[in-house]
Design a protein around this motif. Sequence first.
Motif, mmCIF file in Angstrom:
data_model
loop_
_atom_site.group_PDB
_atom_site.id
_atom_site.type_symbol
_atom_site.label_atom_id
_atom_site.label_comp_id
_atom_site.label_asym_id
_atom_site.label_seq_id
_atom_site.Cartn_x
_atom_site.Cartn_y
_atom_site.Cartn_z
ATOM 1 N N ASP A 151 13.829 10.356 -7.955
ATOM 2 C CA ASP A 151 12.666 11.234 -7.861
ATOM 3 C C ASP A 151 11.858 10.824 -6.630
ATOM 4 O O ASP A 151 11.377 9.691 -6.544
ATOM 5 N N ALA A 152 11.727 11.757 -5.676
ATOM 6 C CA ALA A 152 11.037 11.438 -4.424
ATOM 7 C C ALA A 152 9.584 11.037 -4.669
ATOM 8 O O ALA A 152 9.045 10.169 -3.978
ATOM 9 N N ARG A 153 8.952 11.644 -5.665
ATOM 10 C CA ARG A 153 7.553 11.310 -5.947
ATOM 11 C C ARG A 153 7.415 9.885 -6.468
ATOM 12 O O ARG A 153 6.468 9.171 -6.113
ATOM 13 N N GLU A 154 8.360 9.456 -7.288
ATOM 14 C CA GLU A 154 8.313 8.093 -7.816
ATOM 15 C C GLU A 154 8.612 7.073 -6.716
ATOM 16 O O GLU A 154 8.021 5.992 -6.685
ATOM 17 N N VAL A 155 9.527 7.422 -5.816
ATOM 18 C CA VAL A 155 9.824 6.531 -4.690
ATOM 19 C C VAL A 155 8.587 6.378 -3.805
ATOM 20 O O VAL A 155 8.233 5.268 -3.382
ATOM 21 N N ALA A 156 7.909 7.501 -3.533
ATOM 22 C CA ALA A 156 6.694 7.453 -2.714
ATOM 23 C C ALA A 156 5.593 6.659 -3.416
ATOM 24 O O ALA A 156 4.837 5.915 -2.778
ATOM 25 N N ARG A 157 5.519 6.796 -4.725
ATOM 26 C CA ARG A 157 4.510 6.057 -5.494
ATOM 27 C C ARG A 157 4.774 4.552 -5.428
ATOM 28 O O ARG A 157 3.849 3.750 -5.228
ATOM 29 N N ALA A 158 6.037 4.168 -5.587
ATOM 30 C CA ALA A 158 6.383 2.746 -5.509
ATOM 31 C C ALA A 158 6.103 2.192 -4.116
ATOM 32 O O ALA A 158 5.612 1.068 -3.965
ATOM 33 N N ARG A 159 6.399 2.981 -3.102
ATOM 34 C CA ARG A 159 6.136 2.530 -1.729
ATOM 35 C C ARG A 159 4.644 2.322 -1.501
ATOM 36 O O ARG A 159 4.231 1.338 -0.879
ATOM 37 N N ASP A 160 3.846 3.246 -2.007
ATOM 38 C CA ASP A 160 2.397 3.137 -1.817
ATOM 39 C C ASP A 160 1.842 1.880 -2.484
ATOM 40 O O ASP A 160 0.866 1.296 -2.015
ATOM 41 N N MET A 161 2.483 1.451 -3.573
ATOM 42 C CA MET A 161 2.008 0.265 -4.283
ATOM 43 C C MET A 161 2.434 -1.032 -3.593
ATOM 44 O O MET A 161 1.788 -2.073 -3.765
ATOM 45 N N LEU A 162 3.509 -0.973 -2.800
ATOM 46 C CA LEU A 162 4.039 -2.192 -2.189
ATOM 47 C C LEU A 162 3.730 -2.315 -0.698
ATOM 48 O O LEU A 162 3.591 -3.421 -0.182
ATOM 49 N N GLU A 163 3.632 -1.184 -0.022
ATOM 50 C CA GLU A 163 3.419 -1.233 1.428
ATOM 51 C C GLU A 163 1.980 -1.633 1.740
ATOM 52 O O GLU A 163 1.050 -1.295 1.003
ATOM 53 N N VAL A 223 6.333 -6.965 -7.706
ATOM 54 C CA VAL A 223 7.540 -6.141 -7.596
ATOM 55 C C VAL A 223 8.023 -5.732 -8.986
ATOM 56 O O VAL A 223 8.392 -4.573 -9.222
ATOM 57 N N LYS A 224 8.011 -6.672 -9.916
ATOM 58 C CA LYS A 224 8.434 -6.364 -11.284
ATOM 59 C C LYS A 224 7.509 -5.332 -11.914
ATOM 60 O O LYS A 224 7.963 -4.440 -12.652
ATOM 61 N N HIS A 225 6.216 -5.448 -11.628
ATOM 62 C CA HIS A 225 5.261 -4.473 -12.165
ATOM 63 C C HIS A 225 5.551 -3.076 -11.629
ATOM 64 O O HIS A 225 5.529 -2.091 -12.387
ATOM 65 N N VAL A 226 5.845 -2.988 -10.326
ATOM 66 C CA VAL A 226 6.156 -1.688 -9.725
ATOM 67 C C VAL A 226 7.409 -1.095 -10.354
ATOM 68 O O VAL A 226 7.468 0.105 -10.652
ATOM 69 N N GLN A 227 8.421 -1.922 -10.583
ATOM 70 C CA GLN A 227 9.649 -1.432 -11.210
ATOM 71 C C GLN A 227 9.399 -0.953 -12.636
ATOM 72 O O GLN A 227 10.064 -0.030 -13.117
#
Length: 305
Positions: free
Chosen positions: A169-181, A142-146
Amino acid sequence: MRSNPARSRVLATDGNTKAWALSDGGRELAQALSEALSCGDGAVTMTIFQDADGGVAREDDDVYVGLDVSKDAHVDVLDRVEMLVEVTLGDLVRIRRRVAAASLLENERLKIQDEIDAGLRCEFSLGYKAMQDLLMDGGAKVKHVQNVCDVDRVVVDARQRTIRIVGKDAREVARARDMLEVAHETIEAVPDLALRMIVGKGGAKVNDIQKRTGAHVSVSFDKNSVFVRGCPSAVKSAMILVKSCIKTYEVEHVEVTPETLDDVREELARLDMEWGGSNVHYVGGGRGNRGPRNGGRGGYGNRGD
């Protein structure tokens, strides 16, 4: 002070009542109470004023509620009137607080919904094992994603196994989701030979798929199934490669019979005729039964020589 204290009473308003008292609603209630309290007990007047000496209420001054009874009414009525007004004002303040809180919650809900629609906020759930993996090493992932994604915050609700991501930024939110989901896909009823093709010699093929996509791919010969697990984008990529292997197996193991070849020849001949190609027309099976057309020489017609 106001004249004749025995027949007058001054009630101070608190901060919540002050705004109401200065509004049209406050003045309307004062008039309504004056009319209602006057019934049967003599004339009762309720006024809203600036200070204990009277005057016009202003927003930067203290606000008071004044009660007066006429000389025809018994002074005891003032105590009952004061109690009634205090209860009414108290109820009004509580109602206003609840309405204000409800309005605030509704505005916040609409704001959150707008952010969700714009892709600036997302929420998703994880399975038990996926959540445990995410919390390993003090939540290092989680810290890495942040750190690598430009998002405002990542909220991990371990009890509800829910992740919430908020950003600008919607693209950054989608990127973070892809890394965690964590996504899961299963392909069932896969033939053994197709499974062997997916695995490859010594596991080379499946390892290559995992290396290229970042997804975890497992093959079950007992269940004739392929299981793919990982972030959504990795799972999609791995599914494309796995399905490609299965399709290759299906093409290589198509059973071709003489009847199938005859059907193909006839279909090709029909298409050839429709598009003005060769005059050769195949019927029946194999090379036999070639019928010359135009009464000429074989299948090429009469060239007129």
